[in-house]
Design a protein around this motif. Structure first.
Motif, PDB file in Angstrom:
ATOM      1  N   LEU A   8       3.962   5.922  -4.508  1.00 54.87           N
ATOM      2  CA  LEU A   8       4.231   4.481  -4.616  1.00 54.87           C
ATOM      3  C   LEU A   8       5.566   4.133  -3.971  1.00 54.87           C
ATOM      4  O   LEU A   8       5.689   3.124  -3.261  1.00 54.87           O
ATOM      5  N   THR A   9       6.575   4.973  -4.205  1.00 56.37           N
ATOM      6  CA  THR A   9       7.888   4.741  -3.597  1.00 56.37           C
ATOM      7  C   THR A   9       7.780   4.747  -2.078  1.00 56.37           C
ATOM      8  O   THR A   9       8.284   3.846  -1.393  1.00 56.37           O
ATOM      9  N   ALA A  10       7.117   5.758  -1.532  1.00 59.18           N
ATOM     10  CA  ALA A  10       6.985   5.871  -0.080  1.00 59.18           C
ATOM     11  C   ALA A  10       6.218   4.687   0.499  1.00 59.18           C
ATOM     12  O   ALA A  10       6.582   4.162   1.556  1.00 59.18           O
ATOM     13  N   LEU A  11       5.166   4.245  -0.191  1.00 60.62           N
ATOM     14  CA  LEU A  11       4.369   3.127   0.323  1.00 60.62           C
ATOM     15  C   LEU A  11       5.106   1.794   0.214  1.00 60.62           C
ATOM     16  O   LEU A  11       4.908   0.901   1.041  1.00 60.62           O
ATOM     17  N   TYR A  70      -2.395   2.120   3.604  1.00 62.06           N
ATOM     18  CA  TYR A  70      -2.319   1.634   2.233  1.00 62.06           C
ATOM     19  C   TYR A  70      -1.047   0.838   1.995  1.00 62.06           C
ATOM     20  O   TYR A  70       0.001   1.106   2.585  1.00 62.06           O
ATOM     21  N   GLU A  71      -1.164  -0.136   1.080  1.00 58.57           N
ATOM     22  CA  GLU A  71       0.006  -0.868   0.604  1.00 58.57           C
ATOM     23  C   GLU A  71      -0.050  -0.929  -0.918  1.00 58.57           C
ATOM     24  O   GLU A  71      -1.114  -0.783  -1.522  1.00 58.57           O
ATOM     25  N   VAL A  72       1.101  -1.158  -1.532  1.00 58.84           N
ATOM     26  CA  VAL A  72       1.202  -1.204  -2.994  1.00 58.84           C
ATOM     27  C   VAL A  72       0.912  -2.623  -3.470  1.00 58.84           C
ATOM     28  O   VAL A  72       1.413  -3.598  -2.911  1.00 58.84           O
ATOM     29  N   LEU A  73       0.099  -2.727  -4.519  1.00 58.45           N
ATOM     30  CA  LEU A  73      -0.217  -4.013  -5.149  1.00 58.45           C
ATOM     31  C   LEU A  73       0.785  -4.290  -6.275  1.00 58.45           C
ATOM     32  O   LEU A  73       1.505  -3.382  -6.709  1.00 58.45           O
ATOM     33  N   PRO A  74       0.853  -5.531  -6.772  1.00 58.12           N
ATOM     34  CA  PRO A  74       1.806  -5.844  -7.848  1.00 58.12           C
ATOM     35  C   PRO A  74       1.703  -4.907  -9.048  1.00 58.12           C
ATOM     36  O   PRO A  74       2.726  -4.518  -9.625  1.00 58.12           O
ATOM     37  N   ALA A  75       0.481  -4.511  -9.411  1.00 56.52           N
ATOM     38  CA  ALA A  75       0.325  -3.591 -10.556  1.00 56.52           C
ATOM     39  C   ALA A  75       0.995  -2.251 -10.274  1.00 56.52           C
ATOM     40  O   ALA A  75       1.590  -1.636 -11.164  1.00 56.52           O
ATOM     41  N   GLY A  76       0.933  -1.790  -9.036  1.00 57.35           N
ATOM     42  CA  GLY A  76       1.576  -0.529  -8.676  1.00 57.35           C
ATOM     43  C   GLY A  76       3.087  -0.638  -8.697  1.00 57.35           C
ATOM     44  O   GLY A  76       3.780   0.283  -9.148  1.00 57.35           O
ATOM     45  N   ARG A  77       3.604  -1.779  -8.214  1.00 57.70           N
ATOM     46  CA  ARG A  77       5.056  -1.997  -8.258  1.00 57.70           C
ATOM     47  C   ARG A  77       5.539  -2.043  -9.703  1.00 57.70           C
ATOM     48  O   ARG A  77       6.572  -1.445 -10.040  1.00 57.70           O
ATOM     49  N   ASP A  78       4.790  -2.733 -10.581  1.00 57.92           N
ATOM     50  CA  ASP A  78       5.173  -2.808 -11.998  1.00 57.92           C
ATOM     51  C   ASP A  78       5.161  -1.426 -12.650  1.00 57.92           C
ATOM     52  O   ASP A  78       6.044  -1.088 -13.445  1.00 57.92           O
ATOM     53  N   ALA A  81       8.222   0.458 -11.449  1.00 55.85           N
ATOM     54  CA  ALA A  81       9.444  -0.060 -12.084  1.00 55.85           C
ATOM     55  C   ALA A  81       9.552   0.422 -13.529  1.00 55.85           C
ATOM     56  O   ALA A  81      10.638   0.782 -14.000  1.00 55.85           O
ATOM     57  N   ALA A  82       8.417   0.460 -14.243  1.00 58.20           N
ATOM     58  CA  ALA A  82       8.425   0.954 -15.632  1.00 58.20           C
ATOM     59  C   ALA A  82       8.793   2.432 -15.668  1.00 58.20           C
ATOM     60  O   ALA A  82       9.521   2.884 -16.559  1.00 58.20           O
ATOM     61  N   TRP A  83       8.320   3.200 -14.683  1.00 57.85           N
ATOM     62  CA  TRP A  83       8.627   4.628 -14.636  1.00 57.85           C
ATOM     63  C   TRP A  83      10.106   4.856 -14.337  1.00 57.85           C
ATOM     64  O   TRP A  83      10.733   5.751 -14.908  1.00 57.85           O
ATOM     65  N   VAL A  84      10.685   4.039 -13.438  1.00 58.89           N
ATOM     66  CA  VAL A  84      12.107   4.166 -13.109  1.00 58.89           C
ATOM     67  C   VAL A  84      12.957   4.005 -14.371  1.00 58.89           C
ATOM     68  O   VAL A  84      13.958   4.702 -14.553  1.00 58.89           O
ATOM     69  N   ALA A  85      12.550   3.090 -15.259  1.00 61.45           N
ATOM     70  CA  ALA A  85      13.326   2.805 -16.475  1.00 61.45           C
ATOM     71  C   ALA A  85      12.998   3.748 -17.636  1.00 61.45           C
ATOM     72  O   ALA A  85      13.602   3.655 -18.702  1.00 61.45           O
TER      73      ALA A  85
END
Length: 198
Positions: A8-11, A70-78, A81-85
């Motif tokens: 997800l980070t790379a995409l 491939y691109e990341v969708l809003p659910a993937g970004r969320d 972000a939850a994993w980062v925290a």
């Protein structure tokens, strides 16, 4: 399992095909989070199925062997972000060379000095590679938040390689001082002293 978050980070950094992703892992993320090509492709399928990423629309008449990007969708970004925290404890070190040094205390150091020298050469080469990347990619003017964080990750690699080079030089000197011999089998613990229950 952190591989999906690495993908997800790379995409998010740049939409990519599976092949491009595997090349990017080989050149950057793979230095600190390795994955085989098969693992990356398998994870891409799972992320797409879960709705975290999607394949970008291609030509209406796709050509044979055309790569999906491939691109990341809003659910993937969320999710990222939850994993980062997320709160997560450090993982214990598991290094076979450390275990082999411990074992050498009871069976002898025959052949171990050569292996320590080999590891030392590998770590010196990796350190030189990291320093070359730092010089190439993080010169003046690279001070965006993303650049600063990527440089911080690279600095971790440089510092770790510096540690291993220093430690392996000390280990090589120690082994040379001991000479080659068979362990005494006295139950001496290299970490805590004689007859430890560790």
């Amino acid at each position: 399992m952190s591989l999906p978050y690495a993908i997800l980070t790379a995409l998010l950094e740049k939409p990519s095909s599976g092949l491009e992703l595997t090349r990017r892992f080989d050149k950057s993320i793979g230095y600190f989070w390795s994955a085989t090509h098969q693992q990356i492709y398998r994870e891409l399928g799972k992320l797409e199925e879960s709705g975290a990423i999607r394949a970008l629309p291609g030509p209406t008449q796709p050509t044979r062997g055309q790569r999906k990007e491939y691109e990341v969708l809003p659910a993937g970004r969320d999710e990222l972000a939850a994993w980062v925290a997320k709160i997560e404890d450090p993982k214990p070190i598991r290094d076979a060379l450390l275990l082999r040094l411990r074992a050498a205390g009871v069976v002898g150091t025959q052949g171990l000095e050569a292996e320590v020298r080999r590891h030392l050469a590998l770590h010196r080469a990796q350190l030189a590679e990291y320093r070359a990347i730092e010089e190439r990619d993080f010169g003046d003017g690279r001070d965006s938040e993303g650049d600063r964080l990527r440089h911080l990750v690279l600095r971790a690699g440089i510092d770790l390689e510096n540690f291993w080079v220093g430690w392996l030089e000390a280990a090589r000197a120690e082994l040379a001082d001991m000479g080659t011999g068979v362990g005494t089998g006295t139950g001496t613990d290299a970490r805590t002293g004689p007859d430890s229950t560790a």
